[in-house]
Design a protein around this motif. Structure first.
Motif, short mmCIF file in Angstrom:
data_model
loop_
_atom_site.label_atom_id
_atom_site.label_comp_id
_atom_site.label_asym_id
_atom_site.label_seq_id
_atom_site.Cartn_x
_atom_site.Cartn_y
_atom_site.Cartn_z
N ALA A 148 0.84 -1.20 0.00
CA ALA A 148 0.00 0.00 0.00
C ALA A 148 0.87 1.25 0.00
CB ALA A 148 -0.93 -0.01 1.21
N LYS A 149 1.88 1.26 0.84
CA LYS A 149 2.78 2.42 0.89
C LYS A 149 3.51 2.59 -0.43
CE LYS A 149 2.42 3.85 5.26
NZ LYS A 149 2.07 5.25 5.63
N THR A 150 3.89 1.49 -1.07
CA THR A 150 4.55 1.56 -2.37
C THR A 150 3.65 2.22 -3.40
OG1 THR A 150 5.84 -0.44 -1.90
CG2 THR A 150 5.60 0.18 -4.22
N ALA A 151 2.35 1.93 -3.32
CA ALA A 151 1.39 2.50 -4.25
C ALA A 151 0.93 3.90 -3.87
CB ALA A 151 0.17 1.58 -4.35
N GLY A 152 1.39 4.42 -2.73
CA GLY A 152 0.95 5.73 -2.28
C GLY A 152 -0.46 5.71 -1.71
N ILE A 153 -0.87 4.57 -1.15
CA ILE A 153 -2.21 4.38 -0.61
C ILE A 153 -2.11 4.16 0.90
CG2 ILE A 153 -4.25 2.88 -0.67
CD1 ILE A 153 -3.45 2.13 -3.55
N HIS A 154 -3.01 4.78 1.65
CA HIS A 154 -2.99 4.63 3.10
C HIS A 154 -3.62 3.29 3.50
CE1 HIS A 154 -3.01 5.89 7.30
NE2 HIS A 154 -4.22 5.35 7.39
N PRO A 155 -2.91 2.45 4.28
CA PRO A 155 -3.45 1.15 4.67
C PRO A 155 -4.16 1.19 6.02
CG PRO A 155 -1.12 1.25 5.19
CD PRO A 155 -1.49 2.61 4.64
#
Length: 303
Positions: free
Chosen positions: A203-210
């Motif tokens: 998620a962090k790699t994709a710029g998305i908050h997990p």
């Protein structure tokens, strides 16, 4: 909050209006994401209090907790209460069904109402995300539920648009998709630790908050707190919650760490002082060696 009377949306649940109101809630202004509380929109007394909740985020659920015969009723309830709500301290999300199982129509209907994000169930691919973004009004964020092995494999590549901001781990559905028993959801189980770690990093790699998974044993607050503490150590900042008891714990565990904040403020001040003298690596009497990577970490904490 000063300027608002947070005393429930309707004074009584008897003789509710039969038409939608004209209230337009302002977009949520805070950035706290410690707790994400799931609510069933068929429970009117809970829906009536979303303007006074302590949860940083509230998800109004149209998906798996709602029987097919009552989904239209639940959708109507959400629209009715949102359209009569002046303000909420919480970031409001509506969790819709899979796009090909009514979710597309739900998004189209909801676009005219004031809330902050739509969360789409059973997302698997970039194509589905692009479809959801096309349907969704531009003033709302897109969140996804990660519940399938396909999404688990593809998560790091799903950040195709800045409006996709958040992924929620639906661990029980994911385990079923993987052919694994739900009984392995125990603290310290290496498979669960791997799932949590991969979800977080991808998620962090994709710029998305997990946002980590929902713990189903609502009254077992001791183990819920242990999960929160374990996930915080792993790097999570948010936890799905079933109700106010869990919200209070998540807000406490994922709240501001005063000692870490003071350390970050000191490092920022000292590094910027030394940097002005062209010195990017030095010994500090309080915290030892400080260089640029440690400074960047301090900035991240201060954010």
């Amino acid at each position: 909050m000063i300027g608002y009377d947070l005393t429930m949306i309707f004074d009584t649940l008897e003789n509710l209006p039969t038409t939608y109101g004209l209230q337009k809630k302002q977009p949520c202004t805070h950035t706290r994401k410690r707790s994400n509380m799931m609510l069933n929109p068929l429970q009117l007394k809970h829906l009536n209090r979303i303007d006074e909740s302590e949860a940083d985020m509230i998800t109004l659920n149209l998906e798996d907790a709602i029987a097919p015969s009552r989904k239209k009723e639940a959708l109507h309830n959400i629209a009715l209460f949102l359209s009569h709500m002046q303000h909420s301290n919480s970031f409001i999300i509506v969790r819709v069904n899979p796009l090909d199982e009514g979710g597309a129509e739900e998004i189209a209907f909801l676009n005219d109402f004031s809330f902050d994000a739509v969360r789409v169930a059973k997302i698997k691919t970039q194509t589905q995300i692009a479809q959801a973004l096309t349907l969704l009004s531009e003033d709302k964020e897109l969140h996804i539920s990660l519940e399938t092995k396909e999404a688990f494999e593809n998560l790091s590549s799903l950040g195709i648009d800045p409006r996709l901001t958040t992924a929620n781990l639906g661990i029980l559905d994911l385990l079923t998709s993987l052919g694994l028993p739900q009984s392995i959801v125990t603290e310290g189980n290496p498979t669960i630790d791997y799932i949590l770690s991969k979800f977080l990093v991808d998620a962090k790699t994709a710029g998305i908050h997990p946002i980590s998974f929902m713990y189903q044993e609502y009254n077992d607050t001791q183990n819920f707190k242990k999960w929160c503490e374990r996930e915080k150590i792993m790097g999570f900042e948010s936890k799905a919650c079933m109700g106010p008891k869990q919200v209070a714990i998540a807000n406490e565990v994922f709240g501001v760490d005063t000692a870490a904040l003071e350390r970050a403020q000191h490092i920022k001040k000292r590094f910027e002082e030394e940097s002005a003298q062209n010195n990017h690596g030095f010994m500090d009497e309080k915290y030892g060696f400080i260089d640029e990577p440690i400074y960047r970490d301090a900035l991240l904490i201060l954010m």
